[in-house]
Enzyme design. Structure first.
Site, mmCIF file in Angstrom:
data_model
loop_
_atom_site.group_PDB
_atom_site.id
_atom_site.type_symbol
_atom_site.label_atom_id
_atom_site.label_comp_id
_atom_site.label_asym_id
_atom_site.label_seq_id
_atom_site.Cartn_x
_atom_site.Cartn_y
_atom_site.Cartn_z
ATOM 1 C CB CYS A 61 -0.650 0.104 0.804
ATOM 2 S SG CYS A 61 -2.252 1.486 1.070
ATOM 3 N NE ARG A 66 -9.197 5.838 0.732
ATOM 4 C CZ ARG A 66 -7.963 5.482 1.316
ATOM 5 N NH1 ARG A 66 -7.626 7.453 0.435
ATOM 6 N NH2 ARG A 66 -7.077 5.095 1.545
ATOM 7 C CG HIS A 112 -4.684 -3.407 3.437
ATOM 8 N ND1 HIS A 112 -4.046 -2.740 3.746
ATOM 9 C CD2 HIS A 112 -5.724 -3.631 4.211
ATOM 10 C CE1 HIS A 112 -4.744 -1.606 3.018
ATOM 11 N NE2 HIS A 112 -6.406 -2.452 2.997
#
Lengths: 463, 250
Positions: free
Chosen positions: B96, B133, B195
């Protein structure tokens, strides 16, 4: 005219939704009212003789608001409050529309106080609509990053909201949380800090789930002389900027944990309050302290505060106790690492073996991202569970996390909520205690099943 | 010579978004269960990295504020060592925010630019404050099987010509939501948005990293199989949920 139509529509929706058993009707009526008249909340809030209070923060909103409600009632006021967890604008609109007459006014308006728990991200909108006389911020933890964005983002949203409150509003802040305490800089009105002074339950180091350990002024790493849970504690910045935990006016001077509850001594300017609550865990001591601080800021006498705290019963899914098939079942909501760590610490405090059921769902209201469980110290359970049932649609993710915590073989891993709950009850000895720890949507499912089974004692044993 | 994996964990206090800790726990457990020693060196702000002393380097994700603090230090204090390590074949796993900073640059929502280390030939740009997002479960087809995880990023990453993605997106957004690529591979350096935690429920990928990291020093390494039944169940459940999501009513 439009206002009357909005309130009438909300009331009709509430009645209909209850008759159709669509649930408690906590959000839909408000949604309908807001559609019919978008100004409905400010219009009605203005008519509350005692103004409005907003309770917000990551953990403890529902319990704190409920504690404060009891205190406010004991002080002779009549609160208008939203229902547990229904903390968006529509939940506030529902509460107002249901309490109001068709004209938008309230019976006994002089003693009416709006008391609303408000979702962290909804604070600016709620503050604009309600023009509150008091806003209480409890804490700011990393929570549902997929939904709220970053912790720093929530802090910025709160800062802006506090800045626009106006000089007549009081802000009540947790001194032990650095990012909440920093909100004082944005306040133009009165600020009241609360905090814990009893350090007998403090630990020395921060846990993995700790956030906000950077100085809001210079960015250095904060130093803690005592940590209560998560990043809450006695903190200061070690550099020349000298930012430190403000000294609180409302203080928990003694916190004693008992198997079935917590004893508290809270001192405040000109008085002190002692209380016994049917709630365990340090986080609940914080909730009580926050409610008392808000009551002090509202000018409520210590005698009424004490009576109000005494009238408390646990909120929906927050350490609520039920008896099902001879087993005592306690449901404790957990939705983020700091909160769950404290729940685990509370469950295992007396060192005896426990029966525990963990429910992990990844619905929108739970947080779609379940990676937070990797920041929880499940090692706390190792060697302390007799049976451990794991469920929810991410049951296997939880089982894997537990494997890493040295809990290699949960008694059961079962994705289906009802089946898992039955298995957990069966694994719990008669007269024993079962601790059910669900995420939000799982809590709603579990709560409904338990309520049904509690009425039909033998139900869970069949099939 | 005793077998030992030497891990460098970059900025554990600053780059520690939800669940990055699970990746470290996973590497440690999968080494220990095989009798492989495990040593972690935590490197924070201002601390130099010695490229010869590590077999594997891990850098996780962060919130924006922390990412800004790290970016400068990463380039100044550790950039050269990281490039040297990558050139020598040291395994790097960047997740990330860490992945973004290992590229050439990261341009934030307000247009501010953070220079990257340049281990990966890629750039990341945030389209602006109003942009969507990329949040949700991800399934990626990787050469060694499927990878599952969760992504949550505003930046769009574009690989330079000739740079290979880690895998192809089966469900989710990946690097930029456009070209179907997720992550990047450059020699033994791996970058990804996944993740969740990534490694525990992707045990084959975890073993691939451990094996690649150790092979440089231990040519005859044998990786004993482990009991991965719980891992496989969690992996399968994540694939199922990402590709055919059941609705949970609230």
């Amino acid at each position: 005219m439009r206002r009357i139509a909005a309130i009438a529509a909300a009331k009709a929706t509430a009645a209909l939704s209850q008759r159709l058993r669509m649930g408690g009707g906590t959000a839909l009526p408000g949604l309908v009212a807001e559609r019919v008249d978008p100004h409905i909340v400010p219009e009605m809030a203005r008519r509350l003789g005692q103004g409005s209070v907003i309770v917000t923060g990551t953990n403890g909103k529902t319990t704190t608001a409920r504690l404060l409600r009891g205190i406010v009632r004991a002080a002779g006021l009549r609160p208008v409050a939203n229902r547990a967890g229904s903390n968006l604008m529509r939940g506030i609109a529902t509460a107002l529309a249901q309490a109001a007459g068709l004209d938008g006014g309230f019976a006994g308006a002089k003693r009416r106080l709006g008391l609303f728990e408000v979702d962290e991200a909804t604070v600016p909108e709620a503050a604009r609509a309600l023009r509150p006389r008091l806003v209480l911020f409890t804490n700011l933890f990393r929570d549902q990053l997929d939904r709220y964005g970053e912790v720093e983002h929530v802090a910025a949203v709160w800062r802006d909201a506090v800045r626009t409150l106006g000089g007549s509003a009081t802000v009540v802040l947790n001194a032990d949380d650095p990012s909440v305490a920093a909100l004082a800089q944005a306040a133009t009105g009165r600020v009241l800090f609360y905090g814990v002074e009893d350090t007998s339950r403090a630990s020395e180091g921060l846990e993995h789930a700790a956030d906000a350990r950077w100085c809001s002024s210079c960015g250095s790493e904060l130093v803690y002389s005592a940590v209560f849970y998560g990043h809450l504690g006695h903190w200061h910045c070690p550099t020349h900027c000298r930012v430190a935990r403000p000294s609180p006016r409302v203080v928990a001077t003694r916190i004693e944990m008992e198997p079935e509850g917590t004893s508290l001594m809270i001192t405040m300017p000109g008085g002190e309050v002692s209380a016994r609550l049917p709630l365990t865990g340090l986080y609940n001591a914080y909730n009580a302290l926050a409610a008392v601080a808000a009551a002090v800021a509202l000018g409520i006498e210590s005698e009424a505060i004490e009576r109000g705290l005494g009238s408390f019963t646990a909120a929906f899914g927050r350490q609520e106790r039920l008896t099902v098939g001879g087993r005592r079942v306690q449901v404790i909501l957990a939705k983020n690492p700091a909160g769950l760590n404290e729940v685990l610490r509370t469950i295992t405090a007396d060192g005896e073996e426990k029966d525990v059921a963990l429910f992990l769902n990844d619905g929108i209201a739970d947080g779609r991202d379940v990676s937070w469980i990797w920041d929880v110290d499940f090692d706390l359970l190792a060697g302390k569970v007799r049976s451990l049932t794991v469920s929810g649609n991410r049951a296997w993710e939880m089982a894997l996390r537990l494997k890493y915590a040295g809990l290699d073989t949960p008694s059961e891993v079962e994705e289906d909520t009802a089946t898992a709950l039955r298995l957990a009850l069966r694994a719990t000895p008669e007269d024993g205690n079962l601790y059910v720890v669900p995420t939000y949507t799982a809590m709603l499912q579990v709560r409904e099943l338990l309520a049904r089974w509690a009425r039909q004692p033998a139900f869970w044993e069949t099939s | 010579m005793e077998l030992k994996l030497r891990l460098a964990h970059l900025y554990p206090k600053l780059m520690n978004i939800y669940g990055d800790r699970g990746n470290i726990l996973c590497l440690e457990r999968r080494c220990r269960e095989r009798g492989i020693g495990f040593e972690v060196t935590e490197l924070g702000l201002g601390e130099k990295m010695k490229p010869k002393e590590h077999d594997l380097v891990f850098i996780g994700g962060a919130q924006d504020r922390e990412q800004r603090r790290v970016a400068e230090d990463l380039v100044k204090e550790k950039g050269k060592a990281l490039k040297e390590a990558a050139a020598k074949g040291v395994v790097i796993l960047a997740v990330c925010g860490g992945y973004q900073l290992m590229g050439r640059y990261y341009r934030g929502a307000e247009g501010e630019e953070l220079p990257g280390v340049g281990v990966f030939g890629l750039r990341t740009e945030h389209p602006g404050p109003g942009a969507k997002r990329f949040i949700g479960n991800v399934v990626v087809e990787w050469q060694g099987g499927t990878l599952v995880g969760f992504e949550n990023h505003g930046g769009r990453t574009h690989l330079d010509d000739g740079v290979e993605p880690l895998g192809r997106v089966v469900a989710g957004f990946g690097n930029n939501g456009d070209d179907g690529g997720e992550g990047a591979v450059c020699g033994n350096a791996y970058g990804t948005y996944l993740h969740g935690s990534l490694l525990p429920k992707n045990p084959r990928f975890a073993d691939h990293l451990i094996e690649t990291a150790l092979r440089r020093r231990y040519k005859d390494l044998e990786m004993a199989p482990l009991d991965d039944r719980v891992e496989e169940m969690a992996h399968a459940a994540a694939v199922r949920l990402a590709t055919r999501r059941g609705i949970i009513s609230v």
